[in-house]
Scaffold this motif. Structure first.
Motif: not given
Length: 244
Positions: A82-100
């Motif tokens: 779950p912690h990695s998923l939180q970091m993945s969400q932040a990374e996607a937002e930082r890159q302006g990407l839509s990621v499920e």
């Protein structure tokens, strides 16, 4: 407070390992190189606007590179931490990407049958305890004609003192390059020699990170005369396939 992982067999990474997965070395010398190599191993044109699943997406550092290489219409990231998923969400937002993002164990993928065109599994498989079940799940979720993009370090690299010291892995499931390729074939995936590569990168050298070769004190061994430390494969699920 301890993390509640989404897999009963999850092997927790070391602090160094988690830091390394955020590093420039990981992104530039490991992820980028592997994705470029895998892209070149296709025998046929790349799928157009594919559904792409990153199985074991970690901290999401692959997302931009996958977007650039394969232009997916739908990008899915999956991890059991779950912690990695939180970091993945932040990374996607930082890159302006839509990621499920999906919290799931690779051995019990929370993904529909025959729904994925490309499944990217990079340096994830050697972390999995239930490798056979995970491979069955990869096969299940891929569409007929879909591709598994498989990139792994082998036992010859994982079972070295420096990697054992810096990282944490389930040692009893580690395999050779030939062992991993045999697993893919036994599951029903199709690939030929042109779809496989054995990168011999400095960071993957099993004893000295290639130092003696860079100093020209030792000549590198060619393929077939060395114990491979990396294997990359683009393996296809047959168009007319039956799940074994």
């Amino acid at each position: 407070m301890s993390t509640q992982y989404l897999s009963k067999n999850y092997v927790e990474e070391t602090r160094f390992g988690l830091w390394f997965l955020r590093s420039h070395t990981w992104q530039h010398h490991v992820l980028r190189v592997a994705i470029n190599d895998l892209r070149g191993l296709f025998s046929e044109p790349l799928p157009q606007a594919p559904v792409l699943l990153d199985a074991g997406c970690g901290q999401g550092k692959s997302f931009t590179l996958l977007q650039q290489a394969f232009a997916p219409a739908r990008l899915i990231g999956l991890d059991a931490d779950p912690h990695s998923l939180q970091m993945s969400q932040a990374e996607a937002e930082r890159q302006g990407l839509s990621v499920e993002l999906i919290g799931s164990d690779c051995a019990t993928l929370d993904v529909a049958d025959n729904s994925v065109d490309l499944l990217f599994c990079h340096q994830t498989f050697h972390h999995l305890v239930e490798q056979q079940r995970a491979l069955q799940e990869f096969y299940r979720v891929l569409k007929p004609g879909g591709y598994l993009l498989f990139a792994e370090s082998t036992e010859a690299y994982i079972d070295t003192w420096v990697i054992r010291w810096l990282f944490r892995h389930p040692m009893h499931v580690q395999k050779s390059a030939e062992g991993y390729l045999a697993m893919l074939r036994e599951q029903g995936f199709e690939f030929g020699p042109q779809n496989v590569s054995y990168p011999y990168l400095w960071w993957s050298r099993s004893k000295d990170f290639g130092l003696l070769e860079r100093l020209r004190l030792r000549r590198p061994k060619p393929v077939g005369q060395r114990e491979e430390t990396l294997v990359n494969c683009v393996a296809r699920k047959p168009l007319a396939s039956v799940v074994p």
